[in-house]
Motif scaffolding. Sequence first.
Motif, short mmCIF file in Angstrom:
data_model
loop_
_atom_site.label_atom_id
_atom_site.label_comp_id
_atom_site.label_asym_id
_atom_site.label_seq_id
_atom_site.Cartn_x
_atom_site.Cartn_y
_atom_site.Cartn_z
N THR A 175 0.88 -0.69 0.18
CA THR A 175 -0.03 0.21 -0.25
C THR A 175 1.03 0.92 -0.23
OG1 THR A 175 -1.41 -1.22 1.04
CG2 THR A 175 -2.45 0.61 1.09
N LYS A 176 2.11 0.84 0.52
CA LYS A 176 2.43 2.71 0.60
C LYS A 176 3.36 2.87 -0.57
CE LYS A 176 4.12 2.55 5.89
NZ LYS A 176 5.20 1.86 6.59
N ALA A 177 3.86 1.11 -1.30
CA ALA A 177 5.05 1.27 -2.38
C ALA A 177 3.26 2.64 -3.22
CB ALA A 177 4.74 0.32 -3.01
N ILE A 178 2.71 1.64 -3.29
CA ILE A 178 1.13 2.38 -4.40
C ILE A 178 0.98 3.62 -4.20
CG2 ILE A 178 -0.94 2.19 -4.90
CD1 ILE A 178 -0.62 -1.19 -4.62
N ALA A 179 1.10 4.19 -2.97
CA ALA A 179 0.63 5.57 -2.43
C ALA A 179 2.16 6.52 -3.46
CB ALA A 179 0.36 5.59 -1.21
N LYS A 180 3.15 6.40 -2.77
CA LYS A 180 4.48 6.79 -3.79
C LYS A 180 4.12 7.04 -5.10
CE LYS A 180 9.06 6.62 -2.22
NZ LYS A 180 10.94 5.00 -1.79
N ARG A 181 3.30 6.19 -6.03
CA ARG A 181 3.93 6.14 -7.19
C ARG A 181 2.82 7.14 -7.33
NH1 ARG A 181 3.91 0.08 -7.97
NH2 ARG A 181 5.76 -0.80 -7.07
N LEU A 182 1.95 6.96 -6.73
CA LEU A 182 0.67 8.15 -6.19
C LEU A 182 0.64 9.52 -6.69
CD1 LEU A 182 -2.51 6.16 -5.11
CD2 LEU A 182 -2.66 7.23 -7.62
N ARG A 183 2.10 9.58 -5.78
CA ARG A 183 2.10 11.05 -5.46
C ARG A 183 3.49 11.70 -6.41
NH1 ARG A 183 6.90 11.89 -2.34
NH2 ARG A 183 7.61 14.30 -1.89
N TYR A 184 3.82 10.61 -6.68
CA TYR A 184 5.33 10.93 -8.14
C TYR A 184 4.06 11.21 -9.01
CZ TYR A 184 7.29 9.86 -12.73
OH TYR A 184 7.65 10.16 -13.50
N LYS A 185 2.77 10.52 -9.52
CA LYS A 185 1.78 10.37 -10.58
C LYS A 185 1.60 12.23 -10.58
CE LYS A 185 1.72 6.85 -13.09
NZ LYS A 185 2.52 6.88 -14.40
N ALA A 186 1.03 12.60 -9.17
CA ALA A 186 0.56 13.56 -8.78
C ALA A 186 1.14 14.99 -9.22
CB ALA A 186 -0.60 13.60 -7.27
#
Length: 196
Positions: free
Chosen positions: A110-121
């Motif tokens: 979940t943390k890894a996916i959240a980190k990628r979402l932050r990058y996308k944003a």
Amino acid sequence: MIPNEILLKHGAELFTVRKNEFIFKQENTAKYYYQIITGSIKMNNYSDAGKEFIQGIFYNNQSFGEPPLFEECNYPANAIALEKSTLIRLSKKTFFELLENHPKITINITKAIAKRLRYKAIMAAELSSEEASHKIMTLLNYVKESVIKQKELSEIHLTRQQIASLTGLRVETVIRTLKILEKKGEVQIIDKKVWR
């Protein structure tokens, strides 16, 4: 990400891919959880005109391609080896069983996916910016903070073409802008490599 021993204990398989080999293609059905043992993988799309847009680059001990497993949809991008790479993959069904039985691993995913979402944003906002230097510095700072995780001067392991594909810029613009950023002291170019 997930310790290799745990993946292997759950029946994961090791395999090697050559440079430029596809691991999966856009619109393929998502069937596996993938993790990199050694090497690097890019996820990309191509425009109708054939221009590449890199969604992300993943390195040792990182996973890639998980969101479609959760959404139960096809892959939105290709996964291609940037160099000879050794990967481990686990079937979707077994991956979900592993997550159910290991809450700490579920939190890490979940943390890894959240980190990628932050990058996308971050990158989505930057892509609308007109200023090439701002786009490039945002990308370099993100890589330094999130991938390299060092405060001192470090090599950014991205080619000029990869920087262009990650920011939506032309390679010529990236080359010209990096020279300007070097003169301003924002980056260093050492043996044709970008350092930040």
